[in-house]
Design a protein around this motif. Structure first.
Motif, PDB file in Angstrom:
ATOM      1  N   THR A 165      -9.675 -16.452   3.059  1.00 35.63           N
ATOM      2  CA  THR A 165      -8.379 -15.892   2.703  1.00 35.63           C
ATOM      3  C   THR A 165      -8.592 -14.673   1.809  1.00 35.63           C
ATOM      4  O   THR A 165      -9.344 -14.742   0.834  1.00 35.63           O
ATOM      5  N   GLN A 166      -7.937 -13.566   2.160  1.00 36.47           N
ATOM      6  CA  GLN A 166      -7.972 -12.368   1.331  1.00 36.47           C
ATOM      7  C   GLN A 166      -6.537 -11.945   1.042  1.00 36.47           C
ATOM      8  O   GLN A 166      -5.746 -11.751   1.960  1.00 36.47           O
ATOM      9  N   ILE A 167      -6.236 -11.787  -0.259  1.00 35.17           N
ATOM     10  CA  ILE A 167      -4.884 -11.460  -0.702  1.00 35.17           C
ATOM     11  C   ILE A 167      -4.928 -10.213  -1.584  1.00 35.17           C
ATOM     12  O   ILE A 167      -5.813 -10.083  -2.432  1.00 35.17           O
ATOM     13  N   GLY A 168      -3.966  -9.334  -1.389  1.00 35.73           N
ATOM     14  CA  GLY A 168      -3.930  -8.127  -2.205  1.00 35.73           C
ATOM     15  C   GLY A 168      -4.500  -6.940  -1.458  1.00 35.73           C
ATOM     16  O   GLY A 168      -4.427  -6.876  -0.228  1.00 35.73           O
ATOM     17  N   ASP A 169      -5.115  -6.017  -2.191  1.00 35.85           N
ATOM     18  CA  ASP A 169      -5.576  -4.762  -1.602  1.00 35.85           C
ATOM     19  C   ASP A 169      -7.078  -4.574  -1.767  1.00 35.85           C
ATOM     20  O   ASP A 169      -7.685  -5.025  -2.740  1.00 35.85           O
ATOM     21  N   ARG A 170      -7.660  -3.900  -0.759  1.00 34.46           N
ATOM     22  CA  ARG A 170      -9.048  -3.434  -0.797  1.00 34.46           C
ATOM     23  C   ARG A 170     -10.067  -4.554  -0.974  1.00 34.46           C
ATOM     24  O   ARG A 170     -11.045  -4.419  -1.703  1.00 34.46           O
TER      25      ARG A 170
END
Length: 199
Positions: A165-170
């Motif tokens: 899971t990847q949340i947010g930016d960059r």
């Protein structure tokens, strides 16, 4: 980088694929402006569905073997690219992409009874992912929300699992594993995180 790879793969699939009749089910619903959907299936008991309602979409499902299932759903106000390429038997793939940013994703599966699920929600910028697995009874799950995220997940062997899971930016993730019964690891990243995993 992953974004360019996925878009090139989708474009190449649209140019080079020829549909072949098979004992299969397929359904396409496309309401977006300048959208393209293509399904090619060879073999028995295949099932493929594409639903797209994005401003500019390119979606391709290619399957060969027996009993493979794929669903691609896209929506939003920007460009979406999706490719599902499955060869073998009993493989399942599900892609859902929405949001305001450009999103691109490819799932490639070889073998039997593999399962891959991906969901991307863009909020501007670009989100991209490449998911590849080979073998039997492998499971892969990816969720990305935000902007300018990139993920590459690859595994080979039997009975392996990946959950990211990847949340947010960059955020950036490069995860590769091989062997049998490699399980129990879950990756969660937020806001500018980067990880490279080899096992």
């Amino acid at each position: 980088m992953t974004n360019r790879i996925v878009r090139h793969a989708v474009s190449a699939a649209l140019i080079g694929t020829v549909a072949t009749p098979s004992a299969a089910q397929q359904r396409m619903e496309s309401t977006g402006v300048s959208s393209v959907a293509f399904i090619a299936q060879v073999g028995d008991a295949q099932s493929a569905t594409i639903r797209q309602n994005a401003a500019e979409s390119q979606s391709v499902i290619r399957q060969s073997g027996r009993g493979n299932r794929a669903i691609v759903t896209t929506g939003g106000t920007a460009r979406t690219d999706a490719l599902v390429d499955q060869r073998g038997r009993g493989n399942e793939a599900s892609v859902r992409q929405t949001g305001e940013g450009d999103v691109s994703l490819a799932i490639i599966q070889r073998g039997a009874y593999n399962n891959a699920t991906a969901q991307q929600t863009g909020s501007g910028g670009t989100n991209s992912a490449l998911m590849v697995q080979a073998g039997e009874f492998n499971t892969m799950k990816l969720t990305q929300t935000g902007s300018d995220n990139d993920a590459k997940l690859m595994q080979s062997g039997n009975g392996n699992t990946m959950d990211a899971t990847q949340i947010g930016d960059r955020n950036s993730l490069d995860w590769q594993q091989q062997g049998n019964n490699v399980t129990g690891i879950r990756v969660q990243q937020a806001n500018g995180a980067s990880a490279t995993i080899r096992q």
